[in-house]
Structures are given as C-alpha cells and as structure tokens.
Write a protein that holds these residues in place. Structure first.
Motif, PDB file in Angstrom:
ATOM      1  N   CYS A  21      -2.766   8.236  -2.519  1.00 20.21           N
ATOM      2  CA  CYS A  21      -3.407   7.079  -1.920  1.00 20.21           C
ATOM      3  C   CYS A  21      -3.761   6.064  -3.007  1.00 20.21           C
ATOM      4  O   CYS A  21      -3.737   6.379  -4.201  1.00 20.21           O
ATOM      5  N   ALA A  22      -4.070   4.866  -2.601  1.00 24.22           N
ATOM      6  CA  ALA A  22      -4.556   3.864  -3.550  1.00 24.22           C
ATOM      7  C   ALA A  22      -5.826   4.410  -4.190  1.00 24.22           C
ATOM      8  O   ALA A  22      -6.617   5.091  -3.552  1.00 24.22           O
TER       9      ALA A  22
ATOM     10  N   ALA B 201      -6.620  -4.367  -2.964  1.00 21.29           N
ATOM     11  CA  ALA B 201      -5.439  -3.766  -2.338  1.00 21.29           C
ATOM     12  C   ALA B 201      -4.357  -4.825  -2.109  1.00 21.29           C
ATOM     13  O   ALA B 201      -3.171  -4.530  -2.214  1.00 21.29           O
TER      14      ALA B 201
ATOM     15  N   ASP C  51      -3.966  -7.556  -3.982  1.00 26.92           N
ATOM     16  CA  ASP C  51      -3.494  -8.083  -5.262  1.00 26.92           C
ATOM     17  C   ASP C  51      -3.901  -7.125  -6.383  1.00 26.92           C
ATOM     18  O   ASP C  51      -4.994  -7.248  -6.936  1.00 26.92           O
ATOM     19  N   PRO C  52      -3.037  -6.168  -6.747  1.00 26.85           N
ATOM     20  CA  PRO C  52      -3.394  -5.162  -7.755  1.00 26.85           C
ATOM     21  C   PRO C  52      -3.529  -5.723  -9.173  1.00 26.85           C
ATOM     22  O   PRO C  52      -3.889  -4.984 -10.085  1.00 26.85           O
TER      23      PRO C  52
ATOM     24  N   VAL D 278      -7.970  -1.810  -8.280  1.00 25.29           N
ATOM     25  CA  VAL D 278      -7.375  -0.957  -7.251  1.00 25.29           C
ATOM     26  C   VAL D 278      -5.911  -0.744  -7.618  1.00 25.29           C
ATOM     27  O   VAL D 278      -5.122  -1.692  -7.623  1.00 25.29           O
ATOM     28  N   ALA D 279      -5.560   0.491  -7.961  1.00 26.44           N
ATOM     29  CA  ALA D 279      -4.169   0.831  -8.260  1.00 26.44           C
ATOM     30  C   ALA D 279      -3.451   1.093  -6.938  1.00 26.44           C
ATOM     31  O   ALA D 279      -3.972   1.791  -6.076  1.00 26.44           O
ATOM     32  N   PRO D 280      -2.269   0.529  -6.755  1.00 27.79           N
ATOM     33  CA  PRO D 280      -1.559   0.714  -5.491  1.00 27.79           C
ATOM     34  C   PRO D 280      -1.115   2.161  -5.300  1.00 27.79           C
ATOM     35  O   PRO D 280      -1.066   2.939  -6.255  1.00 27.79           O
ATOM     36  N   PRO D 281      -0.790   2.527  -4.064  1.00 30.59           N
ATOM     37  CA  PRO D 281      -0.304   3.881  -3.799  1.00 30.59           C
ATOM     38  C   PRO D 281       0.938   4.181  -4.635  1.00 30.59           C
ATOM     39  O   PRO D 281       1.708   3.286  -4.981  1.00 30.59           O
ATOM     40  N   SER D 282       1.115   5.441  -4.974  1.00 29.38           N
ATOM     41  CA  SER D 282       2.280   5.863  -5.750  1.00 29.38           C
ATOM     42  C   SER D 282       2.679   7.270  -5.308  1.00 29.38           C
ATOM     43  O   SER D 282       2.153   7.787  -4.335  1.00 29.38           O
TER      44      SER D 282
END
Length: 87
Positions: free
Chosen positions: A49-50, A11, A13-14, A32-36
């Motif tokens: 959510c992530a 979270a 460092d994606p 972990v893909a960041p929230p979008s």
C-alpha cells in the motif's frame, strides 16, 4: 492544512513533502510514497500500500506513524520542509 489534506495531496502528487509548523528542528519532512510491489521469499509478488515516510533532522528516513493529535487536531501542516515554512 490537516492530516487528511496531507494524505490527499501527497497521494495525488508523490513529489510533495510536508512538514508541521510545530517542528522546530530544521530539515524534517514527510511524504507519501506511491504503492509498489514486493517479492516474497517464495518468489511471488504482492502489492504494498502507499506508505507515509518521515525524514528526521538526522537524515534517517522511516515509516511515519503520526500521533492522534497530528491526525485529528493539527492544522499546521504545510507543503515544504521544516525550518522553511511558506510565507
């Protein structure tokens, strides 16, 4: 490292990828893909959510749902890609 460490570091460092020493097939990793945001058919935007994704050895990426063991007992996670563990 533990699953909690993976989530915390991923979270923050994606760009990091994670694998387990027990994954014997090379080329597997999770990240972990960041929230979008997503746009609904109504045109409204909603936050996502992530999400943790997993790239299998066959090149398919999908949401990752780790086993209970992977989340609670495993401490063999490392930053990298399976088949190329750190020294």
């Amino acid at each position: 490292m533990s699953w909690s460490d993976v989530l915390t570091r991923g979270a923050a460092d994606p760009t990091l990828t994670f694998a387990r020493r027990t994954w014997t097939q090379p080329g597997k990793f999770a990240w972990v893909a960041p929230p979008s945001m997503v746009v609904a058919p109504t045109g409204e935007r909603y936050p996502l959510c992530a999400t943790v994704y997993f790239k299998d050895f066959d090149g398919v990426a999908k949401p990752y749902y780790p086993s209970m063991n992977a989340m609670t007992e495993a401490h063999d996670w490392y930053v990298g890609v399976s088949g190329r563990p750190p020294e």
